[in-house]
Design an enzyme around this catalytic site. Sequence first.
Site, short mmCIF file in Angstrom:
data_model
loop_
_atom_site.label_atom_id
_atom_site.label_comp_id
_atom_site.label_asym_id
_atom_site.label_seq_id
_atom_site.Cartn_x
_atom_site.Cartn_y
_atom_site.Cartn_z
N LYS A 148 0.83 -1.21 0.00
CA LYS A 148 0.00 0.00 0.00
C LYS A 148 0.86 1.25 0.00
CE LYS A 148 -4.29 -1.25 0.14
NZ LYS A 148 -5.47 -0.55 -0.34
N ASP A 151 -9.00 0.96 6.15
CA ASP A 151 -9.02 -0.12 7.13
C ASP A 151 -7.65 -0.21 7.78
OD1 ASP A 151 -7.42 -1.47 5.11
OD2 ASP A 151 -9.34 -1.71 4.10
C1 LIG Z 1 -2.43 -5.88 3.10
C2 LIG Z 1 -3.50 -5.70 2.09
N1 LIG Z 1 -3.61 -6.59 1.08
C3 LIG Z 1 -4.55 -6.47 0.14
C4 LIG Z 1 -5.47 -5.44 0.18
C5 LIG Z 1 -6.53 -5.36 -0.89
O1 LIG Z 1 -6.36 -4.28 -1.74
P1 LIG Z 1 -7.61 -3.69 -2.55
O2 LIG Z 1 -8.52 -3.02 -1.57
O3 LIG Z 1 -6.99 -2.77 -3.51
O4 LIG Z 1 -8.30 -4.84 -3.20
C6 LIG Z 1 -5.41 -4.50 1.20
C7 LIG Z 1 -6.35 -3.38 1.26
O5 LIG Z 1 -6.35 -2.58 2.17
C8 LIG Z 1 -4.40 -4.62 2.18
O6 LIG Z 1 -4.29 -3.75 3.20
#
Ligand SMILES: Cc1ncc(COP(=O)(O)O)c(C=O)c1O
Length: 407
Positions: free
Chosen positions: A86, A135
Amino acid sequence: MSDIIQGEGLTVFTNPRAAGPDEAYGETRSRILSATGFDSAQAAVRAWPGYRETPLHTLPGLARSLGLGALYCKDEGARFELGSFKALGGAYAVFRLLQKKIAEHHDGYLPGPAEILSGAYRDLIRTVTVTCATDGNHGRSVAWGAQMFGCRCVIFIHASVSEGRRAAIARYGAEVVRVPGNYDEAVRHAAAEAGRNGWTVVSDTTWEGYRDIPVDVMHGYGVMSREIIRQLPEPPTHVLVQAGVGALAASVCAAFWQAWGPERPRFVVVEPEQAACHFASARAGHPQPVHGDLETVMAGLACGEVSPAAWEILSAGANDFVTVADELALEGMRVLAHPRAGDPALVAGETGTSGLAVLLAARNSPRAAAALGLDASARVLLICSEGATDPEIYRRVVGMDATEVCP
Ligand SMILES: Cc1ncc(COP(=O)(O)O)c(C=O)c1O
């Protein structure tokens, strides 16, 4: 006719609308995520202080025990100081926003990262406030980007975001505001507050009339995909990518489709059982929200609505949509912390192991494994999308601190 296959802790829906292997990525999808957009993000992010590629691990021991030909794991726990992919998206979108603001006041001149970091535009940048709902990890990235480049930041978190994740955002100087309800409600709250106060929303999800900034976020994630393409000896046969709003999955899907064309891997979108909006949308053939508190240990995936721009890529780019039980994501954390002979020990948070959770479930679900083609000929890529981003939860699940697993 496509059908649902139910395994133990695993449900598979094979996408009847998936593009064939020979279908080009094409003009229409390039209007959302383009190779030049990925190029620009790569050039900018590589110039940030502290940039380093994250490792791509090979796990031959675990591959053998799961009956797979090869297993690769991109380890985003090492991404900058934020511990998740992220870091690449929200902070890059903040950079792009500031770059464009500066251009408005300087005859269209777009300064690079070093110029912005030099403080040359400090006074203008200080007048900008960025905001978003999160989140945890996305807000941390936006806050980190705002601090790095010098603008103000207000972050909204929903009721069930852990205290550890709240503190991790506040550490980067952002004002953090907790609001009632779930993630999708926090998204609406951030948009309303931004409208009232003249702030700019840096969201990872698109909506009607709001697309450019989340597209920057997705182009930022492409830095990770480009690293993977460079690091892998050959294209994998499968990639399992976890989805919340789908920005990560769409970005990876686009980058691999552009790079590998017909050789691209089978693309499997993974979600928790309780928050499977892509799964529901794939079945419906159009974006379909899911409701409820969306409570899952895979906190980053607790989203009830797909990002429409991401969906435009995934609705044809994903071959399978899979839901997996929380318990298997937790087992995945323990499996990576206690490696098989020949494998390195890895630290992954509960959202990071959702792809591995599918492989663990497939051991006991031969029909699901067969439907996904998970056999000895499969070379599977997993994205360990976060490290121990909440150290307290990590210790509770694994029984050790992350520093004991990887000293
Ligand atoms: C660690 C992690 N992996 C995957 C995701 C999923 O990403 P997306 O919301 O772009 O599908 C998130 C989303 O916050 C995340 O924090």
